[in-house]
Write a protein that holds these residues in place. Structure first.
Motif, PDB file in Angstrom:
ATOM      1  N   THR A 153      54.971 -42.651   0.270  1.00 29.48           N
ATOM      2  CA  THR A 153      55.587 -43.540   1.257  1.00 29.48           C
ATOM      3  C   THR A 153      57.113 -43.429   1.210  1.00 29.48           C
ATOM      4  OG1 THR A 153      53.754 -45.053   1.015  1.00 29.48           O
ATOM      5  CG2 THR A 153      55.761 -45.971   1.963  1.00 29.48           C
ATOM      6  N   ILE A 174      56.411 -39.078  -6.812  1.00 29.34           N
ATOM      7  CA  ILE A 174      55.033 -39.537  -7.018  1.00 29.34           C
ATOM      8  C   ILE A 174      54.700 -40.740  -6.145  1.00 29.34           C
ATOM      9  CG2 ILE A 174      54.479 -38.539  -9.260  1.00 29.34           C
ATOM     10  CD1 ILE A 174      55.788 -40.887 -10.629  1.00 29.34           C
ATOM     11  N   ASN A 175      55.511 -40.935  -5.120  1.00 30.31           N
ATOM     12  CA  ASN A 175      55.169 -41.946  -4.119  1.00 30.31           C
ATOM     13  C   ASN A 175      55.439 -41.352  -2.742  1.00 30.31           C
ATOM     14  OD1 ASN A 175      56.179 -44.383  -2.258  1.00 30.31           O
ATOM     15  ND2 ASN A 175      54.558 -45.069  -3.612  1.00 30.31           N
ATOM     16  N   ALA A 222      48.209 -38.783  -1.646  1.00 32.18           N
ATOM     17  CA  ALA A 222      47.436 -39.922  -1.151  1.00 32.18           C
ATOM     18  C   ALA A 222      46.492 -39.419  -0.065  1.00 32.18           C
ATOM     19  CB  ALA A 222      48.374 -40.996  -0.598  1.00 32.18           C
ATOM     20  N   LYS A 252      46.073 -46.963 -10.719  1.00 32.14           N
ATOM     21  CA  LYS A 252      47.271 -46.712 -11.554  1.00 32.14           C
ATOM     22  C   LYS A 252      47.876 -47.999 -12.090  1.00 32.14           C
ATOM     23  CE  LYS A 252      48.332 -46.655  -7.004  1.00 32.14           C
ATOM     24  NZ  LYS A 252      48.233 -45.936  -5.761  1.00 32.14           N
ATOM     25  N   GLU A 306      50.979 -48.795   0.065  1.00 34.97           N
ATOM     26  CA  GLU A 306      50.076 -49.674  -0.667  1.00 34.97           C
ATOM     27  C   GLU A 306      49.814 -50.926   0.162  1.00 34.97           C
ATOM     28  OE1 GLU A 306      48.862 -49.069  -4.086  1.00 34.97           O
ATOM     29  OE2 GLU A 306      49.464 -47.182  -3.199  1.00 34.97           O
ATOM     30  N   LYS A 339      52.751 -44.775 -12.107  1.00 38.40           N
ATOM     31  CA  LYS A 339      52.323 -43.373 -12.310  1.00 38.40           C
ATOM     32  C   LYS A 339      53.163 -42.707 -13.400  1.00 38.40           C
ATOM     33  CE  LYS A 339      50.912 -43.196  -7.455  1.00 38.40           C
ATOM     34  NZ  LYS A 339      51.428 -42.986  -6.101  1.00 38.40           N
TER      35      LYS A 339
END
Ligand code: HSE
Length: 440
Positions: free
Chosen positions: A161, A158-159, A301, A105, A190, A205
């Motif tokens: 974590t 969209i993350n 993920a 990304k 990441e 993203k």
């Protein structure tokens, strides 16, 4: 029929998942693709580890360029990540006439324009479903499933974590730092976790989704990016009392004057489905004129969820690689020769021009006239208040928290009003501002 031959650049978490799922589901994948898809070559610096994963039938090398140079390889899968060597290798693979599948990304959000132009010129495909929201087929949905629509906005968790961190902070009252360590141990974060917690990964993203939704070039440098590191547990609690949850959202929105592209913590009504997306899960809401609101939910993920997206791309490329390049699905949904007319007219708006509503927390002196001073500033700025909550001051306390929700207003106006309020001697600490989206 002769198998499609795939070369993997990097066989870490996603690469090994891709190899495993391709092997496990090979028969069904072949029936879908029309021919077998086989990983026949892998490049990885740790050749011994790589060979142990793929077995002796697959050639393992430590130099990615050997994969690119191999005339037998039809598709190169880039799973290295980052914008350094990965960019060079992707461009070299394109130049060698290979189709490319990537989960990268960061690379596409920053260098997508150059990469897609090179691929277009060479007549090869660059597929990137795995780059956004892992296993959720959101690229496919935006680019193909919703192609009848004029898309109005896209808003997503969209993350994984940061969503995991926010969920744990809310549920268990844990501190930010402790939950981050857990997220890293669970493998969500990441390599550089600042990309997660500072909102950069989500912005990569969101940038890609905005390009596909609105037919604009990828413009990561114009995105507004704010992470969750300054978020305080007390704001999560106050938001809850007011019927909201705090989520890190990636938002892109079409307006009359341009496109909003922003990532920041956001109050979302607790009754919305997306507010109930917990842990490391991802979800993307899309508002479009014909279909209305749609919501896409799943694992953003992880080894096999991301492999699911990589393999879907391998199947697509296998089906379409013999098609006339002009008849393939355009990389960014809109035909590139329409970019000049359709794309140039939609600037990404600076944050000062974004219109949204706000949650504000002010530490104020508990004395007569304070509320009037503050509401006076709002009245002057023509900012409409939606709700006010004042915590009762504790015994002996002479200050308290004042929580204000506002209706929509332009960010520049709110900045001015906040600067004025901050000057008041009765406002005792820096004002906390979190944006709010009703998503209706
Ligand atoms: N670090 C990312 C996340 C992994 O937490 O969602 C998938 O891009």
């Amino acid at each position: 029929m002769k198998p499609i031959q795939v070369g993997l650049l990097g066989i870490g978490t996603v690469g090994s998942g891709t190899f495993e799922v391709l092997k496990r589901n090979q028969e069904e994948i072949q029936r879908r693709a029309g021919r077998p898809i086989q990983v026949t070559m892998v490049a990885d610096l740790d050749t011994a580890r790589a060979q142990a994963i793929v077995g002796s039938a697959v050639k393992v090398v430590n130099d990615a360029r050997q994969v690119i140079a191999n005339p037998e390889i039809d598709i190169v899968v880039e799973l290295i990540g980052g914008y350094g060597i990965a960019k060079q290798l992707v461009l070299e693979a394109i130049a060698a006439g290979k189709h490319v599948v990537t989960a990268n990304k960061a690379l596409l959000a920053v260098h997508g324009t150059e990469i897609f132009a090179a691929a277009h010129k060479k007549g090869v495909m660059v597929a990137f479903e795995a780059a956004v929201a892992g296993g959720i087929p959101i690229i496919k949905a935006l680019r193909e499933g919703l192609s009848a629509n004029r898309i109005q906005w896209v808003a997503g968790i969209i993350n994984g974590t940061t969503n995991f961190i926010l969920s744990e902070m809310r549920d268990k009252g844990l501190a930010f730092g402790d939950v981050l360590k857990q997220a890293q141990a669970l493998g969500y974060a990441e390599a550089d976790p600042t990309f997660d917690i500072e909102g950069v990964d989500a912005a990569h993203k969101a940038t890609i989704m905005a390009a596909i939704a609105f037919g604009v070039p990828v413009q990561f440098d114009k995105a507004y990016v704010e992470g969750i590191t300054k978020l305080e547990a007390q704001d999560i609690r106050y938001a809850e009392q007011l019927g909201y949850r705090i989520k890190l959202l990636g938002i892109s929105k079409r307006t009359a004057t341009g496109i909003e592209l922003r990532v920041h913590p956001c109050l979302v009504p607790a009754k919305r489905l997306i507010a109930n997306v917990e842990g490391a899960m991802n979800a993307v809401m899309v508002q479009a004129d014909a279909v209305g609101t749609t919501l896409y939910y799943g694992k953003g993920a992880g080894s096999e969820p991301t492999a699911s997206a990589v393999i879907a791309d391998l199947v697509d490329v296998t089906r379409l690689h013999t098609a006339d390049p002009l008849n393939r699905v355009p990389h960014l949904a809109f035909q590139p020769d329409t970019f000049d007319q359709a794309m140039s007219n939609l600037p990404v708006l600076p944050m000062e021009q974004v219109v949204t509503s706000y949650y504000l927390r002010l530490r104020v002196a508990d004395q007569a006239g304070v509320l009037a001073q503050i509401t006076g500033i709002f009245a002057q700025a023509a900012i409409s208040i939606d709700a006010v909550l004042q915590r009762e001051a504790g015994e002996g306390e002479n200050q308290t928290d004042l929580i204000i929700l506002t209706h929509d207003c332009v960010e520049a106006k709110m900045n001015q009003a906040l600067a004025q309020m901050q000057q008041l001697s009765t406002v005792l600490a820096p004002i906390t501002r979190i944006r709010k989206e009703e998503l209706n």
